[in-house]
Design a protein around this motif. Sequence first.
Motif, PDB file in Angstrom:
ATOM      1  N   ILE A  58     -25.942   7.760 110.976  1.00  0.00           N
ATOM      2  CA  ILE A  58     -24.832   8.725 110.348  1.00  0.00           C
ATOM      3  C   ILE A  58     -25.190  10.250 110.526  1.00  0.00           C
ATOM      4  CG2 ILE A  58     -23.660   9.872 108.476  1.00  0.00           C
ATOM      5  CD1 ILE A  58     -23.391   6.963 107.386  1.00  0.00           C
ATOM      6  N   GLN A  59     -26.729  10.493 109.998  1.00  0.00           N
ATOM      7  CA  GLN A  59     -27.191  11.916 109.936  1.00  0.00           C
ATOM      8  C   GLN A  59     -27.320  12.555 111.263  1.00  0.00           C
ATOM      9  OE1 GLN A  59     -27.902  12.992 106.552  1.00  0.00           O
ATOM     10  NE2 GLN A  59     -27.723  14.916 107.670  1.00  0.00           N
ATOM     11  N   PRO A  60     -27.784  11.973 112.272  1.00  0.00           N
ATOM     12  CA  PRO A  60     -27.856  12.575 113.612  1.00  0.00           C
ATOM     13  C   PRO A  60     -26.397  13.035 114.017  1.00  0.00           C
ATOM     14  CG  PRO A  60     -29.211  10.618 113.760  1.00  0.00           C
ATOM     15  CD  PRO A  60     -28.552  10.754 112.435  1.00  0.00           C
ATOM     16  N   ARG A  61     -25.608  12.388 113.895  1.00  0.00           N
ATOM     17  CA  ARG A  61     -24.207  12.662 114.265  1.00  0.00           C
ATOM     18  C   ARG A  61     -23.638  13.586 113.531  1.00  0.00           C
ATOM     19  NH1 ARG A  61     -19.899  10.755 117.911  1.00  0.00           N
ATOM     20  NH2 ARG A  61     -20.989   8.877 118.919  1.00  0.00           N
ATOM     21  N   ILE A  62     -23.917  13.989 112.012  1.00  0.00           N
ATOM     22  CA  ILE A  62     -23.509  15.129 111.264  1.00  0.00           C
ATOM     23  C   ILE A  62     -24.243  16.187 111.823  1.00  0.00           C
ATOM     24  CG2 ILE A  62     -23.284  15.782 108.954  1.00  0.00           C
ATOM     25  CD1 ILE A  62     -22.615  12.781 108.265  1.00  0.00           C
ATOM     26  N   ASN A  63     -25.551  16.045 112.015  1.00  0.00           N
ATOM     27  CA  ASN A  63     -26.341  17.355 112.282  1.00  0.00           C
ATOM     28  C   ASN A  63     -25.773  17.994 113.571  1.00  0.00           C
ATOM     29  OD1 ASN A  63     -27.949  16.970 109.980  1.00  0.00           O
ATOM     30  ND2 ASN A  63     -29.658  15.915 111.356  1.00  0.00           N
ATOM     31  N   SER A  64     -25.326  17.184 114.660  1.00  0.00           N
ATOM     32  CA  SER A  64     -24.807  17.932 115.665  1.00  0.00           C
ATOM     33  C   SER A  64     -23.584  18.513 115.620  1.00  0.00           C
ATOM     34  CB  SER A  64     -25.081  16.923 116.938  1.00  0.00           C
ATOM     35  OG  SER A  64     -24.318  15.597 116.917  1.00  0.00           O
ATOM     36  N   TRP A  65     -22.771  17.757 114.569  1.00  0.00           N
ATOM     37  CA  TRP A  65     -21.259  18.234 114.418  1.00  0.00           C
ATOM     38  C   TRP A  65     -21.578  19.617 113.829  1.00  0.00           C
ATOM     39  CZ3 TRP A  65     -18.906  19.695 109.554  1.00  0.00           C
ATOM     40  CH2 TRP A  65     -17.664  19.840 110.012  1.00  0.00           C
TER      41      TRP A  65
END
Length: 282
Positions: A115-122
């Motif tokens: 989850i975290q990398p997807r949220i960071n790139s968002w």
Amino acid sequence: MKAPVAGSPPIVGHSIQFNYDALSLIQRLQESKGDVFELNILNEDVLLFLTPSATKKIFLDPDDNFSSKHGWEFSIGPTFENGLMLRDFDDHKYHRSLLQNSFRRDALEKYLYIIQPRINSWIEEVKQKKEFYLYKSIKQLMFNVAVELFFDEVDDSKLNYLNQLFINSIKPATTIVRNPYPLTRMKKGLKAREELLEYFQEKSSSIDLSKETLFSDLVKTNKEEAGLTNFEIAEHMIFLLLAAHDTTTSTLTSSIHFLARDIDYQNKVKLESSNLSKNRYI
Ligand code: HEM
């Protein structure tokens, strides 16, 4: 003792006001009627209990007095017919136990790394934008996260298409016309349900079982050990995807909306989250 009934226009009842702004409607009725009252939504008389102690009693329900199925079927029943919330008592417990594996602590911890990398790139993407539609953007983000977590689908064109099917299949939950007449939301929603079920049934036959996703876990433990059919697995998948991403989208967007209007509260949350970030996983 009969609970007070909130008066409403004939046929549509409170449905239009409920769809437009449920929170204000309920708050207004609570002020005038008290914590327990009846209103009419989608042609059903609905009894509301708005106290923590009533909520506790109803949800713990040690004597199996309250049906979850009857509470939800008039709204999400047509398009999420056999989802977990549409089951009761022993049948509910059994199906819940089949899904339990995916919600163990070690499984939840693994999800954070996805989850975290997807949220960071968002967040990085959003920083570059002058303006954007928050709800639409978070909805797509939550959906992409859920799909990636649940069955490792990362093809963006497919994701947009599946997201649209979910949007169509949840709309009948609040639509006033309950029959699937041509061009109605109900008709479109039932078609979306069929397409989603077909998609997941096809997937459960062809899935790579070595992948550590919720879907492969469900197929492994339930098809092979519990004897669930591809159809039942597909039903669980569409309900879980809905339960996971639509709720999180509303919670996040509502929280951001209210935080944006209250600088003091924003600062409190910032302080608390910077203290918490010392214990971050990633
Ligand atoms: C802020 C986010 C969320 C909110 C506000 C929320 C809210 C709810 C509510 C109100 C119910 C119905 C309870 C009832 O009437 O019985 C429910 C059930 C459920 N939710 Fe969530 N939910 C959230 C996130 C999630 C996530 C992330 C997942 C899964 C990954 C999930 C899975 C489920 C399941 C499986 C049920 C059915 C439970 C059962 O019947 O045993 N939810 N949720």
